[in-house]
Enzyme design. Structure first.
Site, PDB file in Angstrom:
ATOM      1  N   ASP A 351     -17.653 -13.578 -31.746  1.00 42.90           N
ATOM      2  CA  ASP A 351     -18.898 -14.658 -30.766  1.00 42.90           C
ATOM      3  C   ASP A 351     -20.277 -14.613 -31.682  1.00 42.90           C
ATOM      4  O   ASP A 351     -20.296 -14.537 -32.353  1.00 42.90           O
ATOM      5  CB  ASP A 351     -18.434 -13.637 -29.518  1.00 42.90           C
ATOM      6  CG  ASP A 351     -18.696 -14.681 -28.526  1.00 42.90           C
ATOM      7  OD1 ASP A 351     -19.697 -15.223 -28.683  1.00 42.90           O
ATOM      8  OD2 ASP A 351     -17.514 -15.444 -27.815  1.00 42.90           O
ATOM      9  N   LYS A 466     -13.330 -20.813 -31.478  1.00 49.25           N
ATOM     10  CA  LYS A 466     -14.063 -20.740 -30.093  1.00 49.25           C
ATOM     11  C   LYS A 466     -15.190 -21.780 -30.493  1.00 49.25           C
ATOM     12  O   LYS A 466     -16.656 -21.021 -31.413  1.00 49.25           O
ATOM     13  CB  LYS A 466     -14.990 -18.772 -29.126  1.00 49.25           C
ATOM     14  CG  LYS A 466     -15.337 -19.090 -28.164  1.00 49.25           C
ATOM     15  CD  LYS A 466     -15.639 -18.470 -27.658  1.00 49.25           C
ATOM     16  CE  LYS A 466     -16.379 -18.133 -26.440  1.00 49.25           C
ATOM     17  NZ  LYS A 466     -17.128 -16.681 -26.138  1.00 49.25           N
ATOM     18  N   TRP A 467     -15.083 -23.177 -30.431  1.00 49.28           N
ATOM     19  CA  TRP A 467     -16.182 -24.176 -30.011  1.00 49.28           C
ATOM     20  C   TRP A 467     -17.091 -23.801 -28.872  1.00 49.28           C
ATOM     21  O   TRP A 467     -16.348 -24.509 -27.194  1.00 49.28           O
ATOM     22  CB  TRP A 467     -15.584 -24.962 -29.808  1.00 49.28           C
ATOM     23  CG  TRP A 467     -15.910 -26.777 -30.373  1.00 49.28           C
ATOM     24  CD1 TRP A 467     -17.285 -27.338 -29.509  1.00 49.28           C
ATOM     25  CD2 TRP A 467     -15.751 -27.880 -31.684  1.00 49.28           C
ATOM     26  NE1 TRP A 467     -17.510 -27.644 -30.415  1.00 49.28           N
ATOM     27  CE2 TRP A 467     -16.750 -28.803 -31.446  1.00 49.28           C
ATOM     28  CE3 TRP A 467     -14.432 -27.244 -32.189  1.00 49.28           C
ATOM     29  CZ2 TRP A 467     -17.523 -29.967 -32.095  1.00 49.28           C
ATOM     30  CZ3 TRP A 467     -14.841 -28.871 -33.042  1.00 49.28           C
ATOM     31  CH2 TRP A 467     -15.720 -30.391 -33.012  1.00 49.28           C
ATOM     32  N   ASP A 468     -18.090 -23.346 -28.516  1.00 48.88           N
ATOM     33  CA  ASP A 468     -19.164 -23.540 -27.438  1.00 48.88           C
ATOM     34  C   ASP A 468     -19.838 -25.127 -27.635  1.00 48.88           C
ATOM     35  O   ASP A 468     -20.392 -25.404 -28.515  1.00 48.88           O
ATOM     36  CB  ASP A 468     -19.633 -21.831 -27.636  1.00 48.88           C
ATOM     37  CG  ASP A 468     -20.100 -21.570 -26.416  1.00 48.88           C
ATOM     38  OD1 ASP A 468     -20.311 -22.585 -25.363  1.00 48.88           O
ATOM     39  OD2 ASP A 468     -20.505 -20.727 -26.303  1.00 48.88           O
ATOM     40  N   ASN A 470     -23.960 -24.919 -25.515  1.00 50.77           N
ATOM     41  CA  ASN A 470     -24.688 -24.228 -23.876  1.00 50.77           C
ATOM     42  C   ASN A 470     -25.975 -25.174 -23.011  1.00 50.77           C
ATOM     43  O   ASN A 470     -26.355 -24.296 -22.858  1.00 50.77           O
ATOM     44  CB  ASN A 470     -24.886 -22.858 -24.999  1.00 50.77           C
ATOM     45  CG  ASN A 470     -23.741 -22.007 -24.496  1.00 50.77           C
ATOM     46  OD1 ASN A 470     -23.585 -21.474 -23.780  1.00 50.77           O
ATOM     47  ND2 ASN A 470     -23.047 -21.819 -26.073  1.00 50.77           N
ATOM     48  N   ASP A 538     -17.527 -17.347 -17.707  1.00 47.15           N
ATOM     49  CA  ASP A 538     -18.590 -16.317 -17.971  1.00 47.15           C
ATOM     50  C   ASP A 538     -18.100 -14.823 -17.017  1.00 47.15           C
ATOM     51  O   ASP A 538     -18.347 -13.873 -17.183  1.00 47.15           O
ATOM     52  CB  ASP A 538     -20.001 -17.134 -19.131  1.00 47.15           C
ATOM     53  CG  ASP A 538     -19.677 -17.270 -20.632  1.00 47.15           C
ATOM     54  OD1 ASP A 538     -19.186 -17.041 -20.663  1.00 47.15           O
ATOM     55  OD2 ASP A 538     -21.091 -17.230 -20.714  1.00 47.15           O
TER      56      ASP A 538
HETATM   57  C1  DGJ Z   1     -21.580 -19.393 -23.660  1.00 47.15           C
HETATM   58  C2  DGJ Z   1     -19.632 -18.108 -23.951  1.00 47.15           C
HETATM   59  O1  DGJ Z   1     -19.291 -18.839 -22.289  1.00 47.15           O
HETATM   60  C3  DGJ Z   1     -19.652 -17.081 -24.088  1.00 47.15           C
HETATM   61  O2  DGJ Z   1     -18.739 -16.401 -23.951  1.00 47.15           O
HETATM   62  C4  DGJ Z   1     -20.654 -16.019 -25.507  1.00 47.15           C
HETATM   63  O3  DGJ Z   1     -19.702 -16.758 -26.675  1.00 47.15           O
HETATM   64  C5  DGJ Z   1     -21.577 -17.242 -25.557  1.00 47.15           C
HETATM   65  N1  DGJ Z   1     -21.906 -18.552 -25.265  1.00 47.15           N
HETATM   66  C6  DGJ Z   1     -22.167 -16.637 -26.820  1.00 47.15           C
HETATM   67  O4  DGJ Z   1     -23.379 -17.401 -27.028  1.00 47.15           O
END
Ligand code: DGJ
Length: 721
Positions: A351, A466-468, A470, A538
């Site tokens: 991650d 895993k493409w995040d 935020n 999360d």
């Molecule tokens: C938000 C994601 O939902 C988490 O699973 C994790 O990947 C964090 N970002 C990492 O910054």
């Protein structure tokens, strides 16, 4: 899929055509997808009216007199329409009204199962054109509708203020709306209400990662709340990752028009002569047998037409986020690979925190986004070392990316402060200490593609991403877009995002991918065509996850819902495992710090999943049995299509008893052996192994001995041969 290029008109086919029997209807025709029918009429005034949207068995009568303007299928603003308009444009001469007349239609068979009709409309006074696309998937009963808007007007740009993807009218004595709202760690929470007269809007204004507070999917049921197995229910979902608006406009005749599409707030679009504006598609399905059937229709359609590699097993993965956050080095990771191997996990997902150097080392969420060089401090031997070490342990390797973002504390930001989404004369507002890169800018498009390419191409051992994403937008402005087209930002951004995702999926067809956005802040079927699964939340406390996954399951198949065993909430490990067993199973805990007993229990769960449960998560059909929104128990099952096997999950979310659970979807004639599985070491089954007929299990139900909060049971059913 073989594309059959025969262009047919409904007239020439004689299909779905009602003959015009009076002088108010020039033409009447049906478009059908499974149990859902759309009946339209071209009036003698050339306007396109809706006669029916819903039950395909309903006989539709041609009206005796001209329908009122409230029944136009795609009502345009300004020339007589007085309800919520679907299309609003200001023409190059300043005229704010639009009139849409029917021109023609054609139907093309795209495959044995899929047929697409295009209905062309034009403003009689302007060279302004709208084409309505209706794509019908017969087996899944899914209708996908979108529009294209074009013009050939002299004198500049037409300004589009409203551009609904569709606006069908529902007709019943009363309507119930189910939306799936929430917030971070409480995503997709089901909320149901009765609609009254006037306009009810559910929307997102977040622009990017736009679904944090509400997903672009909803149900409408007729006459009562949506039931699982009876009653008329519509389910709909918009293929758009950005801001959306769903307006439910009930008029004085109790007609309910449902306008869906991009949220037009601050998003007027200046359409140049010869240009085309394409709306995202809205998906509609319908059932007379309750929302259980609409969910299964969505799942079937998603697996047949959307989700990547729908039949490829989702790997059991070990993710390190909950265990380490950004604090790790390669020795720690290798010890986690060992743990992954011992419990039977198939992939390790590294991650956030693996990149950034010097003062911008990604040691927390304040630094380094944008600087995608491997951390020499934490991973001095690079990513290839990690992929090889994982491979030695027969564990695949995946990696986390957040290509759309930049930390102000990064080299990228220092070099290109103008690349972020922000507005002049405003103090930039941070979200999770980061800014969003402006994807309308071609250099940013290249930069983000290079992040993906430079991470994956030199490391063929990376088989998963895993493409995040935020944060959402708070100051929608671009230093790239011209002054008068600032309002294009969020539309152009999201179209560019789809192009980037498409390039990723096509460029790396063997790399599996999880869609994530700080939980599920971005979750739509347009994005999901580039991904194998998504990260629902999360919140991995199993108690919270039960309701979250329950919500998403109304639209998204179990195989796409990543569900990880963690220690969040400090619940019984059995409950955490049992909840994860109902999705794309994974683990997110410090296996190297877990006790031997915990590791053994997880290993047993992984074995059970791989051998018995995963085929049902991948291919089974969902039957929701007892809702945790109304009971102290959540019960659901996945049944194989041949009805030979099933898995049933019981989760006690509160103290209290539901003494019997009626199963569903089984073959009443078959005898099933029922066995309680997922038993922790030394645990006796609470539900004795037994043989019962499908009929008995569906009519009398299964005795449920659970009554204490956090108790759970998983049952395996196999038809006796
Ligand atoms: C938000 C994601 O939902 C988490 O699973 C994790 O990947 C964090 N970002 C990492 O910054």
């Amino acid at each position: 899929m073989k594309r059959i290029l025969s262009i047919l008109t409904a007239v020439s086919l004689g299909m779905g055509m009602l003959s015009a029997q009076n002088d108010i209807a020039k033409e009447v025709f049906d478009i059908k997808a499974g149990d859902l029918k759309l009946s339209l009429m071209v009036g003698s005034d050339n306007r396109l009216y809706q006669l029916h949207f819903g039950d395909a068995d309903k006989k539709v009568n041609i009206p005796e007199k001209m329908p009122s303007r409230e029944l136009e299928f795609l009502p345009p603003y300004g020339n007589g329409v007085i309800t919520e308009p679907a299309i609003q444009a200001t023409h190059t001469d300043g005229n704010t009204s639009t009139e849409l007349h029917y021109v023609k239609r054609s139907t093309e068979k795209l495959s044995d199962d899929v047929q697409q009709t295009v209905i062309s409309l034009q403003d009689p006074a302007y060279k302004f054109y709208v084409d309505i696309y209706v794509k019908c998937y017969e087996d899944a009963g899914m209708m996908e509708i979108w529009n294209t808007i074009r013009h050939d007007e002299k004198g500049g740009k037409v300004v589009l203020y409203r551009y609904a993807s569709a606006s069908p009218i529902l007709k019943a004595p009363s309507y119930w709306l189910t939306q799936f709202n929430g917030r971070y760690k409480r995503e997709a929470t089901l909320e149901e209400e009765r609609l009254g007269e006037g306009v009810k809007i559910i929307d997102s204004k977040l622009g990017i990662r736009a679904h944090q507070y509400r997903i672009p999917s909803f149900l409408v049921s007729y006459n009562h709340e949506a039931h699982e197995n009876d009653g008329e229910v519509f389910a709909a979902s918009l293929k758009w990752p950005g801001s959306f608006q769903m307006a439910f406009d009930m008029d004085w005749n109790k007609n309910l028009r449902v306008l869906t599409g991009i949220n037009p707030l601050g998003a007027q679009y200046y359409l140049e002569r010869g240009g085309t504006f394409t709306t995202p598609a809205i998906l509609w399905t319908y059932s007379k047998n309750g929302k259980g059937e609409t969910s299964r229709q969505f799942h079937r359609w998603a697996k047949d037409y959307v989700i990547r590699d729908p039949h490829k097993d989702r790997p059991v993965l070990l993710n390190n986020w909950e265990a380490t956050h950004c604090d790790f080095d390669d020795n720690r990771l290798v010890s986690l690979f060992d743990g992954a191997n011992r419990v039977g996990a198939e992939l390790f997902l590294l991650d956030d925190g693996w990149f950034g150097n010097g003062e911008y080392s990604r040691d927390d969420d304040k630094h380094g986004l944008g600087d995608w060089e491997v951390s020499t401090k934490k991973l001095p031997r690079g990513l290839s070392y990690l992929t090889k070490e994982a491979d030695k342990r027969k564990v695949g390797f995946g990696i986390w990316l957040e290509p759309e973002m930049v930390s102000p504390k990064s080299n990228l930001y220092n070099s290109h402060p103008e690349w972020i989404i922000t507005q002049q004369k405003r103090e930039p507002i941070l979200g999770r200490h980061q800014e969003i890169l402006d994807l309308t800018r071609p250099e940013v498009q290249d930069y983000e593609w290079n992040i993906i390419k430079n991470t994956l191409s030199p490391h063929p051992g990376i088989s998963y991403v895993k493409w995040d994403c935020n944060r959402f937008v708070t100051q929608p402005g671009s230093t790239y877009l011209p002054q008068h087209e600032q309002s294009h930002l969020l539309i152009d951004y999201n179209n560019a995002l789809y192009r980037l995702m498409d390039r990723f999926a096509k460029g790396y067809p063997d790399v599996m991918a999880m869609l994530c956005a700080g939980g599920s802040g971005r979750i739509d079927f347009g994005s999901m065509q580039y991904f194998h699964s998504f990260w629902p939340s999360d919140n991995t406390d199993p108690l919270g996850r039960i309701k979250i996954q329950w919500g998403f399951g109304h639209f998204f198949p179990a195989s796409t819902m990543s569900a990880h065993v963690t220690r969040m909430g400090k619940r019984h490990l059995k409950l955490a495992i049992d909840v994860a067993l109902s999705g794309a199973f994974g683990i997110d805990l410090a296996l190297d710090k877990a006790t031997q007993e915990e590791r053994d229990q997880i290993a047993d769960g992984v074995k059970l999943y791989k051998e018995t449960i995963r085929p049902l998560v991948m291919e089974g059909e969902l039957y929701r049995l007892v809702s945790p929104y109304e009971n102290p128990l959540a019960a659901m099952s996945y049944v194989s299509r041949d009805k030979d096997s099933a898995v049933v999950y019981l989760y006690q979310t509160e103290d209290g008893q539901v003494p019997a659970v009626k199963l569903n979807g089984l073959d009443p004639e078959k005898q099933y052996t029922l066995t309680e599985v997922s038993l922790a070491k030394g645990m006796q089954p609470r539900i004795p192994t037994q043989v019962k007929s499908g009929k008995e299990l569906m009519e009398s139900g299964l005795g449920n001995p659970l009554s204490t909060q956090f108790d759970s049971a998983v049952l395996q059913l196999s038809a006796v041969k």
